[in-house]
Design an enzyme around this catalytic site. Structure first.
Site, mmCIF file in Angstrom:
data_model
loop_
_atom_site.group_PDB
_atom_site.id
_atom_site.type_symbol
_atom_site.label_atom_id
_atom_site.label_comp_id
_atom_site.label_asym_id
_atom_site.label_seq_id
_atom_site.Cartn_x
_atom_site.Cartn_y
_atom_site.Cartn_z
ATOM 1 N N GLY A 166 -3.500 8.297 -4.572
ATOM 2 C CA GLY A 166 -2.263 8.979 -4.207
ATOM 3 C C GLY A 166 -1.226 8.983 -5.305
ATOM 4 N N ASN A 207 6.162 4.934 4.196
ATOM 5 C CA ASN A 207 5.187 3.862 4.141
ATOM 6 C C ASN A 207 5.726 2.515 4.597
ATOM 7 O OD1 ASN A 207 6.606 4.460 1.578
ATOM 8 N ND2 ASN A 207 5.712 2.526 0.910
ATOM 9 N N GLN A 215 0.420 8.091 3.761
ATOM 10 C CA GLN A 215 0.403 7.333 5.012
ATOM 11 C C GLN A 215 0.063 8.215 6.210
ATOM 12 O OE1 GLN A 215 0.696 4.046 5.468
ATOM 13 N NE2 GLN A 215 1.024 3.641 3.299
ATOM 14 N N SER A 221 -4.729 9.570 -0.095
ATOM 15 C CA SER A 221 -5.501 8.495 -0.718
ATOM 16 C C SER A 221 -6.550 7.972 0.255
ATOM 17 C CB SER A 221 -4.555 7.357 -1.132
ATOM 18 O OG SER A 221 -5.255 6.339 -1.804
ATOM 19 N N HIS A 226 -8.121 4.976 0.619
ATOM 20 C CA HIS A 226 -8.135 3.628 1.176
ATOM 21 C C HIS A 226 -7.111 3.402 2.278
ATOM 22 C CE1 HIS A 226 -4.612 1.568 -0.843
ATOM 23 N NE2 HIS A 226 -4.667 2.708 -1.519
ATOM 24 N N THR A 279 -15.523 12.537 -15.345
ATOM 25 C CA THR A 279 -16.687 12.553 -14.469
ATOM 26 C C THR A 279 -16.284 12.178 -13.047
ATOM 27 O OG1 THR A 279 -18.132 11.927 -16.305
ATOM 28 C CG2 THR A 279 -18.979 11.565 -14.073
ATOM 29 N N CYS A 329 3.183 -1.950 -3.234
ATOM 30 C CA CYS A 329 3.418 -1.624 -4.644
ATOM 31 C C CYS A 329 4.659 -2.320 -5.199
ATOM 32 C CB CYS A 329 3.550 -0.122 -4.822
ATOM 33 S SG CYS A 329 2.060 0.760 -4.323
#
Length: 394
Positions: free
Chosen positions: A72, A152, A180, A200, A202, A238, A326
């Site tokens: 994200g 978040n 979120q 994102s 996860h 990649t 974070c």
């Protein structure tokens, strides 16, 4: 309780076994580079395309509007930096809010040092921007509005449909950080007039290290990472095939179970909030009472330090946080809590509990009982609380 109770799903979620199972063959059996031309590699390209289609359908987007990223944060950076690069000839003004994730705020601050102008909108005590202030902030030089779908930390939902309409009426691009919200809420990029959206893996029981940026067809955004022709020449490198496959599987499961999960999480969340507000004195709920993420409960306890509360909860096998993962380790109070008007001393006593459908009512009871004991213990050692009680007795 000996079992660990995990209530920090806003920081990251457990990868579902079905997601891991879907990923495993792409580490060992189907390990080819999807950019290669031989058949062995084209199997991987097909798997990437299938995941892209699953994700696009979840947003009512086209598959060629989904660009995979490392997460994200990269997607947020890409949306903002590529917009100012592509549309800088039109203007140099960006509008965002004071409660955005630091992936947005720090990117805007970096652009300010290069001469761009940023308006940081205030929010009300629930953490919601005022639409009239947004309208007033728009200038002839405004090129981008970036407002998160859901906060978040405090879980508050923003009126993104109305924001999208305002942006469209004024010919301004609209980006939303949906890290979120994606997988927790139904998001239709066409109905919401969203030009760009970040997410994102996860955060919805998928793997770490994978995300995407939705870019509406027709936007002239350029590459953010250079060095190859991957992602239709817009994001070199990649492809993370196992991560992409896992992300697709996680989205498929999330969208198939969204209504059932929302119902259960809201019931558990409201039960938890109700007990805490009723049984713990001098506490407030942060964020909007109802227009919030289904799994988010954020409290501010007076006369205690949130860090001490977290450590003592951890000793009782409860995983929680005081805000964004974070910014963990920072001694400063949450910028989100300050923005909704909390004084520093109360903002320092915050606790964020973000649950999932696997949590139970019994776990919520244990958590509340434990919080009550810890808060009482910490307050018994607080001179501020002692002075407060004495003043109340006069």
């Amino acid at each position: 309780m000996e079992k660990k109770i995990y209530l920090d799903n806003a920081a990251t979620t457990k990868t579902r076994p079905a997601v891991v199972e879907a990923m495993l063959p792409y580490f060992t059996e189907y390990f080819g580079n999807p950019s290669s031309v031989y058949e062995f590699a084209t199997q991987n390209k097909k798997a990437v395309d299938e995941a892209r289609t699953i994700i696009s359908k979840a947003l009512n987007a086209e598959s060629n509007e989904i660009y995979f990223t490392a997460g994200g944060t990269e997607a947020d950076n890409w949306a903002i930096k590529a917009t100012v690069e592509a549309y800088g000839d039109k203007g140099n003004h960006i509008i965002t809010s004071k409660i955005e994730h630091h992936a947005i705020l720090h990117t805007c601050e970096a652009l300010e040092k290069k001469g761009f102008e940023v308006t940081y909108l205030d929010v009300n005590e629930d953490g919601v921007i005022k639409l009239e202030e947004l309208k007033k902030a728009i200038r002839p030089t405004t090129i981008l509005i970036s407002i998160m779908a859901a906060n978040n930390e405090i879980g508050t939902l923003q009126p993104i449909k109305e924001i999208g309409e305002i942006a469209k009426e004024n010919n301004v691009l609209f980006h939303t950080d949906a890290v979120q919200a994606f997988g927790q809420l139904n998001l239709d990029v066409k109905d919401l007039n969203i030009d760009m959206l970040s997410a994102s893996g996860h955060k919805l029981n998928g793997p770490k290290g994978i995300g995407f940026l939705y870019i509406r067809k027709g936007l002239k955004l350029r590459s953010f990472v250079h060095g190859g022709a991957q992602e239709r020449q817009r994001r070199a490198g990649t492809e993370n095939v196992p991560g992409i496959v896992g992300f697709g599987k996680a989205v498929e499961i999330a969208m198939n179970t969204i209504e059932e999960r929302q119902k259960k999480e809201i019931e558990l969340r409201d039960y938890l909030i109700g007990r805490v507000l009723k049984e713990v004195p001098y506490v407030r709920l942060n964020g909007h009472k109802t227009d919030r993420l289904p799994n988010n409960a954020n409290f501010a306890f007076q006369f205690i330090e949130g860090e001490s509360l977290l450590i003592m909860l951890d000793m009782q096998n409860i995983c929680a946080s005081s805000g964004s993962a974070c910014t963990s380790g920072s001694l400063d109070p949450s910028h989100v809590l300050l923005a909704i008007g909390l004084p520093h001393e109360i903002a320092h006593g915050s606790l964020r509990l973000t649950l999932c459908e696997d949590n139970t009512t019994e776990e919520m009871d244990y958590v509340v009982d434990t919080i009550k004991e810890i808060v009482a213990k910490l307050r018994s050692m607080s001179p501020l609380y002692e002075d407060f009680i004495k003043s109340m007795a006069r």
